[in-house]
Motif scaffolding. Structure first.
Motif, PDB file in Angstrom:
ATOM      1  N   SER A   8       0.836  -1.202   0.000  1.00 43.12           N
ATOM      2  CA  SER A   8       0.000   0.000   0.000  1.00 43.12           C
ATOM      3  C   SER A   8       0.869   1.250   0.000  1.00 43.12           C
ATOM      4  O   SER A   8       1.519   1.559   0.990  1.00 43.12           O
ATOM      5  N   ALA A  10       1.086   5.309  -0.096  1.00 41.47           N
ATOM      6  CA  ALA A  10       0.284   6.496   0.183  1.00 41.47           C
ATOM      7  C   ALA A  10       0.165   7.314  -1.096  1.00 41.47           C
ATOM      8  O   ALA A  10       1.122   7.437  -1.852  1.00 41.47           O
ATOM      9  N   GLN A  11      -1.005   7.851  -1.349  1.00 44.25           N
ATOM     10  CA  GLN A  11      -1.221   8.743  -2.481  1.00 44.25           C
ATOM     11  C   GLN A  11      -0.907  10.157  -2.011  1.00 44.25           C
ATOM     12  O   GLN A  11      -1.681  10.726  -1.239  1.00 44.25           O
ATOM     13  N   LEU A  12       0.204  10.699  -2.449  1.00 45.13           N
ATOM     14  CA  LEU A  12       0.720  11.956  -1.913  1.00 45.13           C
ATOM     15  C   LEU A  12       0.702  13.060  -2.957  1.00 45.13           C
ATOM     16  O   LEU A  12       0.796  12.796  -4.154  1.00 45.13           O
ATOM     17  N   SER A  45      -5.378  10.033  10.469  1.00 45.99           N
ATOM     18  CA  SER A  45      -6.007  10.415   9.200  1.00 45.99           C
ATOM     19  C   SER A  45      -7.046  11.513   9.372  1.00 45.99           C
ATOM     20  O   SER A  45      -7.428  12.161   8.402  1.00 45.99           O
ATOM     21  N   GLY A  52      -0.906  10.895   4.501  1.00 46.02           N
ATOM     22  CA  GLY A  52      -0.936   9.458   4.248  1.00 46.02           C
ATOM     23  C   GLY A  52       0.052   8.710   5.116  1.00 46.02           C
ATOM     24  O   GLY A  52       0.824   9.318   5.867  1.00 46.02           O
ATOM     25  N   VAL A  53       0.030   7.386   5.002  1.00 45.84           N
ATOM     26  CA  VAL A  53       0.913   6.540   5.806  1.00 45.84           C
ATOM     27  C   VAL A  53       1.266   5.284   5.008  1.00 45.84           C
ATOM     28  O   VAL A  53       0.468   4.803   4.206  1.00 45.84           O
ATOM     29  N   GLU A  54       2.482   4.797   5.231  1.00 44.88           N
ATOM     30  CA  GLU A  54       2.957   3.527   4.676  1.00 44.88           C
ATOM     31  C   GLU A  54       3.658   2.777   5.804  1.00 44.88           C
ATOM     32  O   GLU A  54       4.388   3.390   6.582  1.00 44.88           O
ATOM     33  N   SER A  67       4.806   8.299   8.094  1.00 44.29           N
ATOM     34  CA  SER A  67       3.592   9.108   7.987  1.00 44.29           C
ATOM     35  C   SER A  67       3.984  10.416   7.319  1.00 44.29           C
ATOM     36  O   SER A  67       5.075  10.946   7.543  1.00 44.29           O
ATOM     37  N   TYR A  68       3.087  10.916   6.485  1.00 40.61           N
ATOM     38  CA  TYR A  68       3.364  12.085   5.659  1.00 40.61           C
ATOM     39  C   TYR A  68       2.449  13.230   6.081  1.00 40.61           C
ATOM     40  O   TYR A  68       1.254  13.022   6.317  1.00 40.61           O
TER      41      TYR A  68
END
Length: 116
Positions: A8, A10-12, A45, A52-54, A67-68
């Motif tokens: 997964s 993250a869509q950044l 979130s 986002g997060v990965e 985490s972004y």
């Protein structure tokens, strides 16, 4: 984090943005970790500035969660959230043998995805 598949991404947005890189070595057993990790992703979130997060963890217990965030103020605000602070305390008591936190500004980002 337990509910996130290892693939997964993250869509950044386009940079710049910030990453909090959390590297950790887990203790043995779940001891409520999975549920708390899921709750923290859900809570994060909902925070202003969260992007986002990965996360991935090896069978040896070593893991990395990135985490972004939009900016450093958003990161500081997340660190101060009472439920997050309580989870951090439990992490030191129950779930982590060792951890490191690194915060950085992302200036460039690119990737590759095989088609077909």
């Amino acid at each position: 984090m337990s509910s996130l598949p290892a693939t997964s991404f993250a869509q950044l947005p386009a940079p710049p943005y910030y990453v909090v890189a959390f590297s950790s070595c887990r203790t043995e057993g779940d001891n409520g970790y999975g549920n708390m990790a899921d709750a923290m992703v859900e809570l994060a979130s909902q925070q202003p500035g969260f992007l986002g997060v990965e996360s991935a963890r090896g069978i040896d217990g070593f893991g990395i969660t990135n985490s972004y965030w939009k900016d450093e103020d958003s990161i500081r605000a997340w660190k101060a959230v009472v439920s997050h602070a309580a989870a951090q305390k439990l992490g030191r008591q129950r779930w982590y043998e060792d951890y490191q936190v690194r915060i950085a500004r992302v200036e460039r980002a690119y990737g590759f995805e095989k088609q077909g």
